[in-house]
Design an enzyme around this catalytic site. Structure first.
Site, PDB file in Angstrom:
ATOM      1  CG  LEU A 172       4.303 -11.409  -7.984  1.00 53.61           C
ATOM      2  CD1 LEU A 172       3.756 -10.116  -7.412  1.00 53.61           C
ATOM      3  CD2 LEU A 172       5.067 -12.176  -6.924  1.00 53.61           C
ATOM      4  N   GLY A 173       1.727 -14.691 -10.426  1.00 55.99           N
ATOM      5  CA  GLY A 173       0.501 -15.493 -10.460  1.00 55.99           C
ATOM      6  C   GLY A 173       0.707 -16.911  -9.978  1.00 55.99           C
ATOM      7  CG  ASP A 219      -1.271 -25.067 -22.106  1.00 58.30           C
ATOM      8  OD1 ASP A 219      -0.362 -25.276 -22.932  1.00 58.30           O
ATOM      9  OD2 ASP A 219      -1.055 -24.600 -20.955  1.00 58.30           O
ATOM     10  CG  HIS A 241      -1.838   1.175   1.274  1.00 57.28           C
ATOM     11  ND1 HIS A 241      -2.938   1.299   0.458  1.00 57.28           N
ATOM     12  CD2 HIS A 241      -1.793   2.307   2.038  1.00 57.28           C
ATOM     13  CE1 HIS A 241      -3.552   2.440   0.712  1.00 57.28           C
ATOM     14  NE2 HIS A 241      -2.879   3.073   1.675  1.00 57.28           N
TER      15      HIS A 241
END
Length: 458
Positions: free
Chosen positions: A422-423, A389, A252
């Site tokens: 970061l996912g 995939d 933040h």
């Protein structure tokens, strides 16, 4: 009188040990009062019968002055009979046996042992094998005071305790029979708090850091262990919450200078015009903002996630996500197929679980050429989610690195086509918090396969 409650484990073990020893001691001490093989007082009812027999004999030979004739008569009557009437024996006051000498093989040795071993003033009785000898009663025959003894065949079984003490194996079995219920009770008393502690440890292993006050019951040792376990859980909770708050606060606070940086870059562009340097600053600022956004999203999902746990069917978690993914894939000209969802439940934080699977599916849709397959199945007590995939995939040497924060591979899944890296790290953290695992491998379709493993709710 109330006895103090024994709360110590060692106290309970010693109590059971001494209780068992006390029972054995009482049995040994009481045995002397039950053992008919030792001289004992004649029961009153039997004593009355013996006195009646003596009075009858005195009355029968009242007019007979010849003692030898009476003795011969006794010897004839003392022959073995099938009836249970007692055999009669006479002895003088010095203990010399007057009858039965001709029948030495018929309990004469036992009678002599009883007469010589007798000392006292009251009649006694003693068992020799299956033959009970009682006496003496004073009787007057032929104007002489004599001693009258009775011999009776003993048809009753020996007392139970005598059987035990005569046979060590039976005594051991009896002690085991008495102590086994006590030991079973002790094992049960010890297993209950141990099982509570085991269940609490399993909850912690699943990521459920919940204080359980039931652990602080039972023996003193388990109370102390349960209290220490709860203190550990509280410390882990505080550490995790502090870490999550720190991540959220840092993310933040970074947004404020980043916002000012982008505003300054926009003013510089307006004043000086477009330039490659200012465009590069704006591009890096956008990526930094995206990265901070992902960190804020991670901190919001993880805030108190170790405390917010629910048990839900997996269909309520991922069915809508699969349908949305199928719709989005169709809009991009691709096909997403998924298997039937098993009717099982998992325990965990719904937001983290939904975000983890959604992230894997969206990555597969984005990087796949035109085909994505999702398989959901169970095996024993595990749930498996496989997402494949037919994209360009990931080099084998980098399959274990894609779950590291800020890591991007050197192929099509790179900085220009992906996010901040970061996912997958967020997904791996969410799965690990639920005591699961996530691995990557080459897909049968030619691209990437991501396999998630989670424990089922038991």
């Amino acid at each position: 009188m109330r006895f103090p409650k024994i709360t110590s484990l060692y106290g309970r073990i010693f109590a059971i040990f001494w209780f068992t020893m006390l029972m054995v001691l009482v049995a040994v001490l009481y045995l002397s009062h039950l053992d008919p093989r030792k001289q004992r007082d004649i029961p009153p009812s039997q004593m009355i019968k013996y006195e009646r027999i003596r009075d009858y004999i005195e009355s029968k030979y009242q007019q007979e002055p010849d003692l030898q004739k009476i003795i011969r008569d006794f010897n004839r009557q003392a022959r073995p009979q099938k009836s249970n009437r007692p055999s009669l024996f006479l002895a003088d006051l010095s203990g010399n046996i007057l009858t039965g000498k001709a029948r030495k093989a018929n309990h004469f040795r036992e009678l002599r042992n009883f007469v010589t071993g007798y000392s006292g003033t009251t009649p006694k009785q003693r068992l020799y094998g299956h033959y009970l000898i009682a006496g003496p009663l004073t009787i007057n025959l032929a104007d002489q005071d004599l001693l009258l003894f009775f011999g009776t065949r003993w048809n009753q079984p020996p007392p139970f305790l005598l059987q035990l003490f005569d046979k060590p194996l039976q005594l051991l079995l009896a002690v085991m029979a008495v102590s086994t219920p006590l030991l079973l009770w002790l094992a049960w008393a010890l297993s209950q708090p141990a099982r509570k502690l085991e269940r609490a440890a399993q909850r912690v292993a699943k990521g459920e850091f919940v204080v359980d006050h039931d652990l602080e019951t039972g023996t003193t040792e388990f109370q102390q262990t349960g209290k220490s376990f709860n203190q550990m859980v509280e410390a882990v909770n505080q550490m995790l919450s502090g870490q999550q708050r720190l991540l959220s606060d840092i993310s933040h606070e970074l947004r404020s200078p980043l916002t000012r940086l982008r505003m300054a870059n926009a003013l510089a562009t307006r004043k000086l015009g477009e330039s490659s340097e200012l465009s590069r600053v704006d591009t890096e600022a956008q990526r930094l903002e995206q990265m901070i956004g992902e960190l804020l999203e991670l901190s919001r999902m993880q805030a108190n996630s170790h405390l917010e746990r629910e048990t839900q069917p997996i269909s309520s978690l991922w069915e809508e996500i699969l349908k949305d993914g199928q719709f989005e894939a169709e809009q991009m000209g691709k096909a997403l197929k998924y298997s039937d969802i098993p009717n099982v439940t998992v325990s965990g934080n719904p937001k983290l679980l939904m975000s983890a699977v959604e992230n894997i599916i969206r990555n597969a849709i984005y990087y796949g050429k035109d085909r994505v397959e999702v398989q959901i199945y169970t095996s024993k007590d595990k749930l498996y989610i496989s997402v494949s995939d037919n994209g360009s995939g990931v080099p084998d040497s980098e399959l274990q690195d894609i779950f590291r924060p800020f890591y991007r591979v050197s192929t099509a899944r790179d900085r220009n086509s992906g996010g901040a890296g970061l996912g997958l790290a967020i997904t791996e953290s969410a799965i690990r918090q639920h005591n699961g695992s996530i691995t990557a491998s080459r897909s049968d379709l030619g691209g990437l396969n991501v396999l998630i493993q989670l424990p089922l709710n038991s």
